[in-house]
Design a protein around this motif. Structure first.
Motif, PDB file in Angstrom:
ATOM      1  N   PRO A  87       0.775  -1.240   0.000  1.00  0.00           N
ATOM      2  CA  PRO A  87       0.000   0.000   0.000  1.00  0.00           C
ATOM      3  C   PRO A  87       0.807   1.291   0.000  1.00  0.00           C
ATOM      4  O   PRO A  87       0.361   2.291  -0.550  1.00  0.00           O
ATOM      5  CB  PRO A  87      -0.836  -0.110   1.287  1.00  0.00           C
ATOM      6  N   LYS A  88       1.998   1.281   0.600  1.00  0.00           N
ATOM      7  CA  LYS A  88       2.750   2.529   0.717  1.00  0.00           C
ATOM      8  C   LYS A  88       3.358   2.951  -0.615  1.00  0.00           C
ATOM      9  O   LYS A  88       3.176   4.083  -1.070  1.00  0.00           O
ATOM     10  CB  LYS A  88       3.840   2.407   1.779  1.00  0.00           C
ATOM     11  N   ASN A  89       4.100   2.036  -1.256  1.00  0.00           N
ATOM     12  CA  ASN A  89       4.743   2.404  -2.524  1.00  0.00           C
ATOM     13  C   ASN A  89       3.922   1.991  -3.740  1.00  0.00           C
ATOM     14  O   ASN A  89       4.268   2.329  -4.868  1.00  0.00           O
ATOM     15  CB  ASN A  89       6.146   1.797  -2.619  1.00  0.00           C
ATOM     16  N   ARG A  90       2.851   1.227  -3.520  1.00  0.00           N
ATOM     17  CA  ARG A  90       1.918   0.786  -4.559  1.00  0.00           C
ATOM     18  C   ARG A  90       2.574  -0.091  -5.619  1.00  0.00           C
ATOM     19  O   ARG A  90       2.037  -0.259  -6.715  1.00  0.00           O
ATOM     20  CB  ARG A  90       1.255   1.991  -5.230  1.00  0.00           C
ATOM     21  N   GLN A  91       3.709  -0.656  -5.299  1.00  0.00           N
ATOM     22  CA  GLN A  91       4.333  -1.585  -6.233  1.00  0.00           C
ATOM     23  C   GLN A  91       3.615  -2.923  -6.186  1.00  0.00           C
ATOM     24  O   GLN A  91       3.051  -3.318  -5.167  1.00  0.00           O
ATOM     25  CB  GLN A  91       5.810  -1.783  -5.903  1.00  0.00           C
ATOM     26  N   ILE A  92       3.625  -3.603  -7.330  1.00  0.00           N
ATOM     27  CA  ILE A  92       3.072  -4.952  -7.389  1.00  0.00           C
ATOM     28  C   ILE A  92       4.112  -5.910  -6.838  1.00  0.00           C
ATOM     29  O   ILE A  92       5.239  -5.972  -7.334  1.00  0.00           O
ATOM     30  CB  ILE A  92       2.709  -5.332  -8.831  1.00  0.00           C
ATOM     31  N   LEU A  93       3.761  -6.631  -5.798  1.00  0.00           N
ATOM     32  CA  LEU A  93       4.700  -7.569  -5.192  1.00  0.00           C
ATOM     33  C   LEU A  93       4.831  -8.840  -6.021  1.00  0.00           C
ATOM     34  O   LEU A  93       5.912  -9.376  -6.181  1.00  0.00           O
ATOM     35  CB  LEU A  93       4.252  -7.918  -3.770  1.00  0.00           C
ATOM     36  N   THR A  94       3.732  -9.312  -6.540  1.00  0.00           N
ATOM     37  CA  THR A  94       3.776 -10.510  -7.377  1.00  0.00           C
ATOM     38  C   THR A  94       2.459 -10.667  -8.134  1.00  0.00           C
ATOM     39  O   THR A  94       1.426 -10.128  -7.738  1.00  0.00           O
ATOM     40  CB  THR A  94       4.050 -11.775  -6.528  1.00  0.00           C
ATOM     41  N   LEU A  95       2.534 -11.418  -9.221  1.00  0.00           N
ATOM     42  CA  LEU A  95       1.373 -11.784 -10.033  1.00  0.00           C
ATOM     43  C   LEU A  95       1.388 -13.295 -10.219  1.00  0.00           C
ATOM     44  O   LEU A  95       2.454 -13.898 -10.326  1.00  0.00           O
ATOM     45  CB  LEU A  95       1.438 -11.117 -11.410  1.00  0.00           C
ATOM     46  N   SER A  96       0.234 -13.888 -10.282  1.00  0.00           N
ATOM     47  CA  SER A  96       0.154 -15.323 -10.521  1.00  0.00           C
ATOM     48  C   SER A  96      -1.153 -15.631 -11.242  1.00  0.00           C
ATOM     49  O   SER A  96      -2.123 -14.871 -11.133  1.00  0.00           O
ATOM     50  CB  SER A  96       0.218 -16.091  -9.195  1.00  0.00           C
ATOM     51  N   ILE A  97      -1.177 -16.726 -11.982  1.00  0.00           N
ATOM     52  CA  ILE A  97      -2.404 -17.139 -12.660  1.00  0.00           C
ATOM     53  C   ILE A  97      -2.727 -18.577 -12.306  1.00  0.00           C
ATOM     54  O   ILE A  97      -1.852 -19.377 -11.975  1.00  0.00           O
ATOM     55  CB  ILE A  97      -2.293 -16.990 -14.199  1.00  0.00           C
ATOM     56  N   SER A  98      -4.005 -18.889 -12.358  1.00  0.00           N
ATOM     57  CA  SER A  98      -4.459 -20.253 -12.077  1.00  0.00           C
ATOM     58  C   SER A  98      -5.739 -20.504 -12.848  1.00  0.00           C
ATOM     59  O   SER A  98      -6.416 -19.568 -13.280  1.00  0.00           O
ATOM     60  CB  SER A  98      -4.698 -20.447 -10.575  1.00  0.00           C
ATOM     61  N   LYS A  99      -6.068 -21.760 -13.001  1.00  0.00           N
ATOM     62  CA  LYS A  99      -7.314 -22.120 -13.688  1.00  0.00           C
ATOM     63  C   LYS A  99      -8.445 -22.344 -12.706  1.00  0.00           C
ATOM     64  O   LYS A  99      -9.578 -22.590 -13.106  1.00  0.00           O
ATOM     65  CB  LYS A  99      -7.093 -23.352 -14.562  1.00  0.00           C
ATOM     66  N   GLU A 100      -8.128 -22.258 -11.423  1.00  0.00           N
ATOM     67  CA  GLU A 100      -9.145 -22.424 -10.395  1.00  0.00           C
ATOM     68  C   GLU A 100      -9.015 -21.316  -9.362  1.00  0.00           C
ATOM     69  O   GLU A 100      -7.950 -20.697  -9.227  1.00  0.00           O
ATOM     70  CB  GLU A 100      -9.015 -23.785  -9.696  1.00  0.00           C
ATOM     71  N   ARG A 101     -10.090 -21.061  -8.646  1.00  0.00           N
ATOM     72  CA  ARG A 101     -10.075 -20.086  -7.554  1.00  0.00           C
ATOM     73  C   ARG A 101     -10.650 -20.755  -6.321  1.00  0.00           C
ATOM     74  O   ARG A 101     -11.847 -21.035  -6.254  1.00  0.00           O
ATOM     75  CB  ARG A 101     -10.899 -18.848  -7.920  1.00  0.00           C
ATOM     76  N   ASN A 102      -9.795 -21.052  -5.361  1.00  0.00           N
ATOM     77  CA  ASN A 102     -10.245 -21.680  -4.131  1.00  0.00           C
ATOM     78  C   ASN A 102      -9.234 -21.392  -3.023  1.00  0.00           C
ATOM     79  O   ASN A 102      -8.237 -20.696  -3.231  1.00  0.00           O
ATOM     80  CB  ASN A 102     -10.442 -23.191  -4.315  1.00  0.00           C
ATOM     81  N   MET A 103      -9.492 -21.946  -1.846  1.00  0.00           N
ATOM     82  CA  MET A 103      -8.656 -21.686  -0.685  1.00  0.00           C
ATOM     83  C   MET A 103      -7.230 -22.190  -0.877  1.00  0.00           C
ATOM     84  O   MET A 103      -6.259 -21.579  -0.444  1.00  0.00           O
ATOM     85  CB  MET A 103      -9.288 -22.310   0.554  1.00  0.00           C
ATOM     86  N   PHE A 104      -7.074 -23.327  -1.573  1.00  0.00           N
ATOM     87  CA  PHE A 104      -5.750 -23.909  -1.756  1.00  0.00           C
ATOM     88  C   PHE A 104      -4.882 -23.040  -2.671  1.00  0.00           C
ATOM     89  O   PHE A 104      -3.686 -22.858  -2.427  1.00  0.00           O
ATOM     90  CB  PHE A 104      -5.876 -25.321  -2.330  1.00  0.00           C
ATOM     91  N   VAL A 105      -5.491 -22.500  -3.718  1.00  0.00           N
ATOM     92  CA  VAL A 105      -4.748 -21.607  -4.616  1.00  0.00           C
ATOM     93  C   VAL A 105      -4.396 -20.322  -3.882  1.00  0.00           C
ATOM     94  O   VAL A 105      -3.273 -19.813  -3.994  1.00  0.00           O
ATOM     95  CB  VAL A 105      -5.577 -21.292  -5.877  1.00  0.00           C
TER      96      VAL A 105
END
Length: 201
Positions: A87-105
């Motif tokens: 939030p302070k510097n507004r940099q993106i820390l990381t990006l990731s992609i997945s084919k599912e959206r759940n608690m494990f991902v």
């Protein structure tokens, strides 16, 4: 870095800069034509060969993780894009992609943040998959404040605007695609985005 490319790297980065500033591939190839002549296919090839610098070569000061996910279309299928910003510097820390959206991902995504940046509070939009993931990782969890919601939504929309352009020009037609080209593109986007923020500051 760019490899196996005879074009001077400063011109390659300039063309990529134009593209990530919002120009189409064709327009990005036309603008620097007085300096060097390359068509839009060349710029596409540079995107594929580009290896972003290791933005995580050292730990950064992190106050908390603002996390969100959104759906993207790749070819004929939909995938989930996971994003974490500071939030302070507004940099993106990381990006990731997945084919599912759940608690494990969600746990795997946030766990990757913790592994490199340490344990910090996690702010999310209240998706049911986040609280349990944070509980398993021993992290404090809370819903976005108005400020946190504002900056993550702007970041997500900025990314979506760019990815829609990407899919319009080069839609994925590979059956059972492993999405490596999407990951490469997003890595370059992250590198460029964070570099631009540093320059502004």
């Amino acid at each position: 870095m760019i490899t196996r490319n005879k074009t001077p790297s400063k011109y390659v980065y300039y063309a990529l800069h134009l593209y990530f500033s919002g120009l189409s591939l064709r327009r990005a190839s036309e603008r620097p034509s007085q300096l060097f002549k390359r068509n839009h296919v060349s710029i596409w090839n540079w995107i594929q060969k580009y290896k972003p610098q290791k933005m995580q070569s050292r730990r950064r000061k992190v106050l908390e993780y603002i996390v969100d996910e959104t759906m993207l279309k790749v070819g004929s299928e939909y995938i989930w894009l996971w994003v974490a910003i500071e939030p302070k510097n507004r940099q993106i820390l990381t990006l990731s992609i997945s084919k599912e959206r759940n608690m494990f991902v969600a746990e795997r995504f946030i766990g990757g943040l913790v592994k490199f940046n340490g344990k910090h509070p996690v702010s999310t939009d209240g998706g049911t998959w986040y609280p349990m993931a944070c509980k398993f990782l021993g992290l404090k969890h809370h819903n976005h404040s108005p400020y946190e919601k504002s900056i993550i939504e702007r970041t997500m929309q900025y990314i979506k605007d760019r990815t829609e352009s990407f899919d319009d020009y080069f839609p994925c037609r590979v059956k059972n695609c492993k999405l490596s080209h999407v990951r490469n593109w997003l890595n370059m986007f992250l590198d460029y985005h964070n570099s631009e923020i540093k320059l502004v500051k």
